[in-house]
Design a protein around this motif. Structure first.
Motif, PDB file in Angstrom:
ATOM      1  N   GLY A  73     -12.345  28.616  39.309  1.00 20.71           N
ATOM      2  CA  GLY A  73     -13.098  27.671  40.133  1.00 20.71           C
ATOM      3  C   GLY A  73     -12.984  28.049  41.597  1.00 20.71           C
ATOM      4  N   ILE A  74     -14.123  28.216  42.246  1.00 33.97           N
ATOM      5  CA  ILE A  74     -14.127  28.541  43.680  1.00 33.97           C
ATOM      6  C   ILE A  74     -14.798  27.393  44.409  1.00 33.97           C
ATOM      7  N   ASP A  75     -14.009  26.582  45.070  1.00 31.77           N
ATOM      8  CA  ASP A  75     -14.529  25.366  45.704  1.00 31.77           C
ATOM      9  C   ASP A  75     -15.555  25.711  46.786  1.00 31.77           C
ATOM     10  N   GLY A  76     -16.697  25.037  46.731  1.00 29.83           N
ATOM     11  CA  GLY A  76     -17.693  25.152  47.797  1.00 29.83           C
ATOM     12  C   GLY A  76     -18.312  26.527  47.963  1.00 29.83           C
ATOM     13  N   CYS A  77     -18.443  27.258  46.849  1.00 30.94           N
ATOM     14  CA  CYS A  77     -18.987  28.624  46.939  1.00 30.94           C
ATOM     15  C   CYS A  77     -20.487  28.618  46.643  1.00 30.94           C
ATOM     16  N   ILE A  78     -21.283  28.947  47.628  1.00 32.51           N
ATOM     17  CA  ILE A  78     -22.727  29.037  47.376  1.00 32.51           C
ATOM     18  C   ILE A  78     -23.039  30.408  46.772  1.00 32.51           C
ATOM     19  N   TRP A  79     -23.899  30.437  45.772  1.00 32.28           N
ATOM     20  CA  TRP A  79     -24.131  31.704  45.058  1.00 32.28           C
ATOM     21  C   TRP A  79     -24.842  32.730  45.926  1.00 32.28           C
TER      22      TRP A  79
ATOM     23  N   VAL B 162     -16.845  31.389  35.669  1.00 27.18           N
ATOM     24  CA  VAL B 162     -16.706  31.193  37.119  1.00 27.18           C
ATOM     25  C   VAL B 162     -17.710  30.127  37.527  1.00 27.18           C
ATOM     26  N   SER B 163     -17.234  29.159  38.302  1.00 24.77           N
ATOM     27  CA  SER B 163     -18.150  28.119  38.765  1.00 24.77           C
ATOM     28  C   SER B 163     -17.614  27.489  40.049  1.00 24.77           C
ATOM     29  N   THR B 164     -18.392  26.575  40.560  1.00 24.39           N
ATOM     30  CA  THR B 164     -18.016  25.863  41.786  1.00 24.39           C
ATOM     31  C   THR B 164     -18.420  24.402  41.650  1.00 24.39           C
ATOM     32  N   ASP B 165     -17.872  23.578  42.518  1.00 20.31           N
ATOM     33  CA  ASP B 165     -18.081  22.134  42.388  1.00 20.31           C
ATOM     34  C   ASP B 165     -19.306  21.612  43.126  1.00 20.31           C
ATOM     35  N   HIS B 166     -19.739  22.318  44.157  1.00 21.40           N
ATOM     36  CA  HIS B 166     -20.899  21.867  44.938  1.00 21.40           C
ATOM     37  C   HIS B 166     -21.405  23.029  45.778  1.00 21.40           C
ATOM     38  N   GLY B 167     -22.600  22.870  46.329  1.00 16.92           N
ATOM     39  CA  GLY B 167     -23.129  23.850  47.266  1.00 16.92           C
ATOM     40  C   GLY B 167     -22.750  23.439  48.680  1.00 16.92           C
TER      41      GLY B 167
ATOM     42  N   THR C 213     -25.366  24.739  42.489  1.00 14.53           N
ATOM     43  CA  THR C 213     -24.149  25.499  42.201  1.00 14.53           C
ATOM     44  C   THR C 213     -24.508  26.642  41.237  1.00 14.53           C
ATOM     45  N   PHE C 214     -23.526  27.205  40.595  1.00 15.70           N
ATOM     46  CA  PHE C 214     -23.785  28.309  39.658  1.00 15.70           C
ATOM     47  C   PHE C 214     -22.719  28.325  38.574  1.00 15.70           C
ATOM     48  N   VAL C 215     -23.045  28.980  37.481  1.00 18.08           N
ATOM     49  CA  VAL C 215     -22.067  29.221  36.417  1.00 18.08           C
ATOM     50  C   VAL C 215     -22.232  30.661  35.946  1.00 18.08           C
ATOM     51  N   ILE C 216     -21.127  31.371  35.845  1.00 21.68           N
ATOM     52  CA  ILE C 216     -21.109  32.706  35.251  1.00 21.68           C
ATOM     53  C   ILE C 216     -20.292  32.611  33.966  1.00 21.68           C
ATOM     54  N   LEU C 217     -20.834  33.176  32.879  1.00 21.09           N
ATOM     55  CA  LEU C 217     -20.126  33.211  31.591  1.00 21.09           C
ATOM     56  C   LEU C 217     -20.092  34.647  31.113  1.00 21.09           C
TER      57      LEU C 217
END
Ligand SMILES: [Zn+2]
Length: 314
Positions: free
Chosen positions: A59-65, A247-252, A267-271
């Protein structure tokens, strides 16, 4: 001769039942809104059935893709290209970390978990526990680990009895060291790892790719993710294990976050898994699709109260 004919018919029947049984199940579980730009179904997982399953959720807090795709983050950018990646995930409002992480752990939306503010006042993680509860209940022998440096995730969302290790540290550097230890020498099975510096840099600047400070924080975190992934791949047993990397984040963000603009919600999700065909997916899914995806990978039944369906089925 007669016997072998009977055997052949029997084998054919077993085959038909297996194929139809599997495809019916799969159809039931397919996410309703998923749109795939490329359409290879991840059905090859049967070949890996015997391998121990391992999950690493970063989890990467506040990470914009966009900070990743702007060539600033080579590890994450490469991972995106080699994975299912969805950059149209939309966090619910208000776009506070409480709301974002609660969805990513509980599998339900804000109407249920009610974590509308970072005070967590009125939130409900009794009826809507983290996905670690389902893992603990169904696969109690697994070593489950959560390492964070934003304490509320541990204070409110993840119950202590659901995880083997719950470590609240102070810096991203300490997180990196500890998580590498967990995925290597400690042989953790399901691991959550949280990095905070990107969000901090966003607040100190703009959450935009035009900010050198923000982009530097993304780059630094990308380096940490790279070393963690290298540690996973360096495991002596790695070739005989079945890893799901999330990999994901909580918000933009856009100047700040908390509001309802698309940039704050996006936000984004990587699987990443050996059976997942690399593809860019869309469909404006919600973050609560992550827990059912992790549970589907581990072959744990999806709780009926979950709001989301898996982004990918295994
Ligand atoms: Zn923040």
């Amino acid at each position: 001769m007669k016997k072998s004919t009977q055997t052949t018919i029997l084998q054919a029947l077993v085959f038909i039942i297996t194929v139809f049984g599997t495809s019916c199940k799969k159809t039931d579980r397919e996410p309703v809104q998923e749109t795939r730009k490329t359409s290879t179904a991840p059905s090859e997982s049967k070949a890996l059935a015997a391998k121990p399953k391992k999950v690493l959720f970063i989890g990467i807090d506040g990470c914009i893709w966009r900070a990743i795709t702007a060539t600033n983050a080579p590890t994450l950018k490469t991972l995106m290209n080699q994975s299912y990646s969805n950059t149209t995930i939309m966090a619910q409002t208000p776009t506070w970390s409480s709301n974002g992480w609660a969805a990513l752990f509980t599998g339900v939306g804000v109407a249920k978990h009610k974590a509308t503010s970072n005070s967590f006042s009125g939130s409900d993680f009794v009826n809507y526990p983290s996905f670690f509860r389902q893992i603990k209940t169904n696969l109690p022998a697994l070593r489950t680990v959560s390492v964070v440096n934003w304490a509320p995730i541990h204070d409110y969302i993840i119950a202590s009895q659901d995880v083997t290790v719950k470590a609240t540290l102070t810096t991203d550097a300490a997180i990196e060291t500890r998580i590498i230890q967990e995925v290597t020498t400690n042989n953790s099975d399901v691991t959550f790892c949280y990095f905070h510096d990107v969000d901090k840099a966003g607040h100190a600047s703009t959450f935009r790719t035009s900010s050198a400070q923000y982009m530097q924080a993304v780059k630094t975190t990308d380096g940490r993710v790279g070393r963690v992934l290298a540690a996973v791949k360096g495991r002596s047993a790695y070739a005989n294990e079945d890893w799901l990397i999330v990999v994901s984040t909580d918000h933009g963000g856009d100047a700040s976050h908390g509001g309802s603009s698309d940039l704050e919600r996006n936000t984004f999700v990587i699987l990443n898994n050996s059976t997942i065909a690399p593809r860019s997916a869309g469909g404006s899914q919600l973050p609560y699709t992550v827990p059912p995806t992790i549970l589907n990978f581990l072959k744990i039944p999806r709780p009926s109260y979950y709001d989301g369906q898996p982004l990918v089925t295994f």
